[in-house]
Design an enzyme around this catalytic site. Structure first.
Site, PDB file in Angstrom:
ATOM      1  CG  HIS A 103      -0.409   0.421   2.496  1.00  0.00           C
ATOM      2  ND1 HIS A 103      -1.166   0.956   3.503  1.00  0.00           N
ATOM      3  CD2 HIS A 103       0.872   0.395   2.974  1.00  0.00           C
ATOM      4  CE1 HIS A 103      -0.378   1.239   4.538  1.00  0.00           C
ATOM      5  NE2 HIS A 103       0.832   0.900   4.246  1.00  0.00           N
TER       6      HIS A 103
ATOM      7  CB  CYS B 184       2.815   4.338   5.619  1.00  0.00           C
ATOM      8  SG  CYS B 184       2.914   2.789   6.545  1.00  0.00           S
TER       9      CYS B 184
ATOM     10  CG  HIS C 256       5.378   0.398   2.474  1.00  0.00           C
ATOM     11  ND1 HIS C 256       4.758   1.541   2.077  1.00  0.00           N
ATOM     12  CD2 HIS C 256       4.773   0.013   3.628  1.00  0.00           C
ATOM     13  CE1 HIS C 256       3.826   1.859   2.973  1.00  0.00           C
ATOM     14  NE2 HIS C 256       3.809   0.935   3.920  1.00  0.00           N
TER      15      HIS C 256
ATOM     16  CG  HIS D 151       2.389  -2.970   6.441  1.00  0.00           C
ATOM     17  ND1 HIS D 151       3.279  -2.537   7.394  1.00  0.00           N
ATOM     18  CD2 HIS D 151       2.010  -1.865   5.755  1.00  0.00           C
ATOM     19  CE1 HIS D 151       3.430  -1.226   7.289  1.00  0.00           C
ATOM     20  NE2 HIS D 151       2.665  -0.787   6.302  1.00  0.00           N
TER      21      HIS D 151
ATOM     22  CG  ASP E 279      -2.513 -13.362   0.779  1.00  0.00           C
ATOM     23  OD1 ASP E 279      -1.654 -12.678   1.377  1.00  0.00           O
ATOM     24  OD2 ASP E 279      -2.359 -14.559   0.498  1.00  0.00           O
ATOM     25  CG  HIS E 280       0.673 -12.641  -2.102  1.00  0.00           C
ATOM     26  ND1 HIS E 280       0.278 -13.257  -0.950  1.00  0.00           N
ATOM     27  CD2 HIS E 280       1.987 -12.955  -2.275  1.00  0.00           C
ATOM     28  CE1 HIS E 280       1.294 -13.935  -0.445  1.00  0.00           C
ATOM     29  NE2 HIS E 280       2.343 -13.761  -1.215  1.00  0.00           N
TER      30      HIS E 280
ATOM     31  CD  GLU F 210      -0.262  -0.427   8.702  1.00  0.00           C
ATOM     32  OE1 GLU F 210      -1.077  -0.207   7.791  1.00  0.00           O
ATOM     33  OE2 GLU F 210       0.300   0.482   9.346  1.00  0.00           O
TER      34      GLU F 210
HETATM   35 NI    NI Z   1       2.499   1.065   5.512  1.00  0.00          NI
END
Ligand code: NI
Length: 136
Positions: free
Chosen positions: A14, A33, A39, A41, A79-80, A126
């Site tokens: 995200h 972020c 990047h 998580h 997911d992914h 997160e």
């Molecule tokens: Ni982030």
């Protein structure tokens, strides 16, 4: 009253940003972020259901049922994936853990209700230090 929690995991990319802001301003507000090139998580999702136990099964909700709802409605879609781009129910939202938790609640609430149970809490972890709980 019984509370039952199912944990699922997903990893996703995200970026937190407002497109009308400069990269500098986004970095100032959102920190790392807001990295322009994304990047990821490793998220943990805790879905807590409340209800009474069934006389017939002894369950609040069959965990297989709950797991299927969360997997099909949420995990398969997140997911992914890139939460800013790939996930329909996050479209137009800043992909904070807060907004993720609210969106997940809205995606699964009706399905949970259909099994005579109540959604109690959606918790999104997160990082190991940061988590959000949403109670509707
Ligand atoms: Ni982030």
């Amino acid at each position: 009253m019984i509370f039952l929690t199912r944990r699922e995991r997903f990893n996703a990319a995200h970026r937190l940003f407002r497109k009308e802001w400069s990269d500098d301003k986004n970095f100032e507000v959102f920190g790392k972020c807001s990295n322009p090139n994304w990047h990821g998580h490793n998220y943990e999702l805790f879905v807590t259901i409340k209800g009474d136990t069934s006389d017939e099964t002894g369950f609040v909700i069959n965990l297989k049922t709950l797991s299927k709802i969360v997997r099909e409605r949420i995990i398969d879609k997140m997911d992914h994936k890139n939460l800013n781009i790939d996930v329909e129910f996050m479209a137009g939202k800043i992909t904070t853990a807060e907004n993720i938790a609210i969106a997940i609640w809205n995606e699964i609430e009706a399905d949970i209700k259909a099994y005579d149970c109540h959604l109690h809490c959606v918790k999104v972890v997160e990082t190991e230090n940061n988590s959000i709980e949403y109670y509707g």
